[in-house]
Design a protein around this motif. Structure first.
Motif, PDB file in Angstrom:
ATOM      1  N   VAL A 195      53.686  54.252  42.864  1.00 19.95           N
ATOM      2  CA  VAL A 195      53.833  54.867  44.181  1.00 19.95           C
ATOM      3  C   VAL A 195      52.507  54.882  44.938  1.00 19.95           C
ATOM      4  O   VAL A 195      52.484  54.760  46.167  1.00 19.95           O
ATOM      5  N   ALA A 196      51.412  54.998  44.220  1.00 16.70           N
ATOM      6  CA  ALA A 196      50.099  55.047  44.880  1.00 16.70           C
ATOM      7  C   ALA A 196      49.845  53.787  45.719  1.00 16.70           C
ATOM      8  O   ALA A 196      49.214  53.855  46.783  1.00 16.70           O
ATOM      9  N   SER A 197      50.361  52.648  45.255  1.00 15.81           N
ATOM     10  CA  SER A 197      50.144  51.400  45.996  1.00 15.81           C
ATOM     11  C   SER A 197      50.923  51.362  47.304  1.00 15.81           C
ATOM     12  O   SER A 197      50.671  50.503  48.156  1.00 15.81           O
ATOM     13  N   LEU A 198      51.885  52.283  47.471  1.00 12.25           N
ATOM     14  CA  LEU A 198      52.663  52.330  48.709  1.00 12.25           C
ATOM     15  C   LEU A 198      52.024  53.224  49.763  1.00 12.25           C
ATOM     16  O   LEU A 198      52.464  53.237  50.915  1.00 12.25           O
ATOM     17  N   ARG A 199      51.021  53.973  49.368  1.00 12.33           N
ATOM     18  CA  ARG A 199      50.357  54.882  50.322  1.00 12.33           C
ATOM     19  C   ARG A 199      49.148  54.170  50.934  1.00 12.33           C
ATOM     20  O   ARG A 199      47.998  54.496  50.665  1.00 12.33           O
ATOM     21  N   THR A 200      49.440  53.175  51.734  1.00 11.11           N
ATOM     22  CA  THR A 200      48.408  52.376  52.393  1.00 11.11           C
ATOM     23  C   THR A 200      48.667  52.374  53.900  1.00 11.11           C
ATOM     24  O   THR A 200      49.803  52.613  54.344  1.00 11.11           O
ATOM     25  N   PRO A 201      47.657  52.075  54.716  1.00  8.28           N
ATOM     26  CA  PRO A 201      47.815  52.159  56.176  1.00  8.28           C
ATOM     27  C   PRO A 201      48.900  51.248  56.740  1.00  8.28           C
ATOM     28  O   PRO A 201      49.511  51.584  57.763  1.00  8.28           O
ATOM     29  N   GLU A 202      49.137  50.088  56.114  1.00 13.31           N
ATOM     30  CA  GLU A 202      50.101  49.159  56.705  1.00 13.31           C
ATOM     31  C   GLU A 202      51.549  49.555  56.450  1.00 13.31           C
ATOM     32  O   GLU A 202      52.461  49.015  57.084  1.00 13.31           O
TER      33      GLU A 202
ATOM     34  N   THR B 289      54.570  52.509  56.407  1.00 15.34           N
ATOM     35  CA  THR B 289      54.943  53.778  57.040  1.00 15.34           C
ATOM     36  C   THR B 289      55.930  54.521  56.163  1.00 15.34           C
ATOM     37  O   THR B 289      56.921  53.941  55.697  1.00 15.34           O
ATOM     38  N   TRP B 290      55.666  55.800  55.948  1.00 18.32           N
ATOM     39  CA  TRP B 290      56.593  56.656  55.207  1.00 18.32           C
ATOM     40  C   TRP B 290      57.396  57.485  56.207  1.00 18.32           C
ATOM     41  O   TRP B 290      56.840  58.086  57.120  1.00 18.32           O
ATOM     42  N   GLU B 291      58.713  57.513  55.980  1.00 22.68           N
ATOM     43  CA  GLU B 291      59.603  58.244  56.876  1.00 22.68           C
ATOM     44  C   GLU B 291      60.526  59.116  56.024  1.00 22.68           C
ATOM     45  O   GLU B 291      61.313  58.600  55.226  1.00 22.68           O
ATOM     46  N   ARG B 292      60.436  60.435  56.194  1.00 28.94           N
ATOM     47  CA  ARG B 292      61.286  61.341  55.423  1.00 28.94           C
ATOM     48  C   ARG B 292      62.711  61.329  55.971  1.00 28.94           C
ATOM     49  O   ARG B 292      62.930  61.556  57.160  1.00 28.94           O
ATOM     50  N   VAL B 293      63.669  61.066  55.109  1.00 25.63           N
ATOM     51  CA  VAL B 293      65.076  61.026  55.496  1.00 25.63           C
ATOM     52  C   VAL B 293      65.729  62.380  55.260  1.00 25.63           C
ATOM     53  O   VAL B 293      66.363  62.957  56.123  1.00 25.63           O
ATOM     54  N   ARG B 294      65.558  62.872  54.061  1.00 27.12           N
ATOM     55  CA  ARG B 294      66.025  64.207  53.663  1.00 27.12           C
ATOM     56  C   ARG B 294      65.201  64.612  52.457  1.00 27.12           C
ATOM     57  O   ARG B 294      64.321  63.875  52.034  1.00 27.12           O
ATOM     58  N   SER B 295      65.486  65.753  51.906  1.00 25.87           N
ATOM     59  CA  SER B 295      64.719  66.216  50.760  1.00 25.87           C
ATOM     60  C   SER B 295      64.791  65.207  49.624  1.00 25.87           C
ATOM     61  O   SER B 295      65.873  64.797  49.211  1.00 25.87           O
ATOM     62  N   GLN B 296      63.632  64.788  49.125  1.00 26.51           N
ATOM     63  CA  GLN B 296      63.482  63.830  48.034  1.00 26.51           C
ATOM     64  C   GLN B 296      63.977  62.419  48.369  1.00 26.51           C
ATOM     65  O   GLN B 296      64.253  61.631  47.458  1.00 26.51           O
ATOM     66  N   VAL B 297      64.122  62.100  49.633  1.00 24.08           N
ATOM     67  CA  VAL B 297      64.519  60.745  50.048  1.00 24.08           C
ATOM     68  C   VAL B 297      63.561  60.268  51.137  1.00 24.08           C
ATOM     69  O   VAL B 297      63.421  60.923  52.177  1.00 24.08           O
ATOM     70  N   ASP B 298      62.893  59.131  50.895  1.00 23.89           N
ATOM     71  CA  ASP B 298      61.938  58.587  51.860  1.00 23.89           C
ATOM     72  C   ASP B 298      62.236  57.110  52.125  1.00 23.89           C
ATOM     73  O   ASP B 298      62.620  56.374  51.215  1.00 23.89           O
ATOM     74  N   HIS B 299      62.037  56.711  53.371  1.00 25.38           N
ATOM     75  CA  HIS B 299      61.960  55.292  53.720  1.00 25.38           C
ATOM     76  C   HIS B 299      60.497  54.870  53.639  1.00 25.38           C
ATOM     77  O   HIS B 299      59.620  55.539  54.197  1.00 25.38           O
TER      78      HIS B 299
END
Length: 498
Positions: free
Chosen positions: A406-413, A415-425
């Motif tokens: 998951v750490a590799s997904l937290r990069t500037p390019e 985007t994280w989008e919260r859909v609902r609790s415990q669900v992210d795009h």
């Protein structure tokens, strides 16, 4: 004899009469309904509807999604209305660390979300007790002997109703307990409240931050005048914390009981390096834990977690299950039974051959649902996620959040989008997105629940392992990792069969 033509004529007349009677009833019903509405104004029907809408808008609007999911409405019966407190409908975002709470006896040695939820948690614990016969039998049989008298157990597990039954059993057998959560999303707040009300020192709430997580573990361990002598761990974080931060305390521990494959790996690493200075019991690889909890618990809870978070239809979905151990076997069986097209990845040749014998094919990344079912590190890395299809669902049935990188997904390019609790795009620059559940953490306990009866087997295993290590004469166990004797497992299964 009646001719065919005469019979058809009679049937048509009967049908006409029935239809006429139906229209008459509908007309009378409409007239009766209109007679109940004031007719002094030609737009009275619209006015009444507007009044109803205005009245509806007067109702409270700050209701969280979680409270709506458990209660019918704010105007429901008292029992449903009171459920709002049970589900954290409050807008209070104050961290539990900043709150001063006491139970009814004035004890404040705990840190939870809301002590007022204790009654709801107690009811959940009572339901769990009915589905945990072995643990309740052990409590009844051994509480007179107090085999854990003098034991000071510090625990780090999922804090659920099933864990509460275990903790109360350990207390009934003579132990003192202090507890933290092994997962930042799996704590049932109402159960934590019930335990705190019952006098247990519990430090956990659902939705902890990483800093909160380690703070709670330290509050369990670092207590003036209280030296733990037993560890019950799930994942190895508690053991790691004591080993690193309190080495003198670690040397005084009589035994460690570890439930998860992740924690067992960490214990074997300490043992191999010659740094494990206390005996440890490997519960994860005990025969009953492997063949029951890992298999059947995951077989039932994988579907529950996916349905609650994504509302996905399983029929026809192409699914990759990474790993065909007992957890993977359970996940594959459940998904296949629901009509999914299941593929497996596996590095162990025996497990791979078992998957083939069950009719599963081997494939890789570019499918629609990806389930990680192993307790290892970086099973799914960024390279693989870059190649996944748009809309792919990624979830983890392993213990921690290291199986998916998951750490590799937290990069500037990205985007994280919260859909609902415990669900992210997680959205790529070209618009492709994957659906990540529970931020890569354990799906079933983060997003749903697990079957109590199967957990009773594991909980009883843990209790027996603690009793064995605590009462073992000096020299029976060396500074190493041991499996629970199979004979104890057979005793436990006998208790379940009664």
């Amino acid at each position: 004899m009646i001719s065919e033509g005469s019979r058809d004529l009679v049937n048509m007349r009967l049908l006409s009469k029935s239809f006429f009677l139906f229209l008459t009833i509908m007309f009378l019903t409409l007239v009766f309904s209109l007679s109940l509405v004031p007719t002094s104004h030609p737009f009275s029907l619209q006015i009444q509807f507007a009044d109803q809408k205005q009245e509806f808008n007067k109702r409270p609007t700050k209701i969280s999604r979680r409270s709506l999911s458990r209660s019918i409405s704010q105007s429901s019966t008292d029992s449903y209305g009171s459920a709002a407190s049970y589900t954290d409908s409050s807008d209070d975002e104050t961290s539990p660390r900043d709150k001063q709470q006491k139970n009814s006896k004035g004890n404040a040695d705990f840190c939870i979300k809301n002590i007022k939820q204790a009654d709801f948690g107690r009811r959940e614990i009572e339901i769990a007790e009915q589905e945990m016969p072995a643990l309740m039998a052990l409590r009844k049989r051994a509480q007179g002997e107090k085999p854990l008298a003098g034991a000071k157990i510090v625990g780090c597990t999922h804090i659920t109703a099933q864990t509460a039954v275990l903790m109360e059993t350990l207390s009934a057998l003579g132990a003192q307990c202090r507890w933290a959560a092994c997962n930042i999303y799996s704590t049932q707040n109402e159960v934590a409240a019930a335990l705190a009300e019952g006098g247990f020192s519990v430090f956990a709430w659902k939705g902890e931050s990483e800093d909160d997580f380690w703070w709670c573990i330290d509050r369990c361990v670092n207590v003036e005048g209280w030296q733990p002598n037993m560890i019950l761990d799930d994942g190895g974080d508690l053991t790691h914390w004591i080993y690193k931060k309190y080495p003198s305390m670690f040397k005084k521990i009589k035994g460690i009981v570890e439930e998860s494959v992740t924690g067992v790996h960490r214990l074997y690493q300490l043992s191999k390096a010659g740094k494990l200075c206390v005996p440890a019991m490997n519960v994860n690889d005990s025969v009953t834990k492997q063949k029951f909890d890992n298999l059947y618990c995951c077989r039932e809870s994988i579907l529950d977690g996916l349905k609650r978070t994504t509302d996905v239809m399983f029929g026809g979905k192409q699914v990759v299950v990474c790993g065909y151990g007992e957890v993977g076997k359970g996940c594959c069986a459940a998904l296949k039974a629901m009509g999914s097209i299941v593929y497996v990845t596996e590095i162990d040749p025996i497990c791979a051959l078992q998957a083939c014998f069950q009719g599963f094919s081997f494939a890789f990344i570019s499918l629609l649902l990806y389930v990680v079912s192993v307790g290892n590190k970086n099973v799914v890395v960024r390279e693989y996620m870059d190649r996944m299809k748009n809309g792919c669902i990624v979830c983890n049935m392993g213990h921690s959040n290291t199986e998916i990188d998951v750490a590799s997904l937290r990069t500037p390019e990205l985007t994280w989008e919260r859909v609902r609790s415990q669900v992210d795009h997680v959205i790529w620059p070209d618009g492709k997105r994957i659906v990540l559940l529970a931020e890569g953490r354990l799906l079933n306990l983060s997003c749903s629940t697990v079957p109590t009866f199967v957990l009773s087997i594991t909980a009883t295993t843990q209790a027996l392992a603690l009793i064995e290590l605590y009462n073992a004469p000096e020299g029976r166990y060396k500074q190493d990792v041991y499996l629970l004797p199979k004979k104890m497992g057979m005793i436990r299964m006998h208790s379940h069969s009664k």
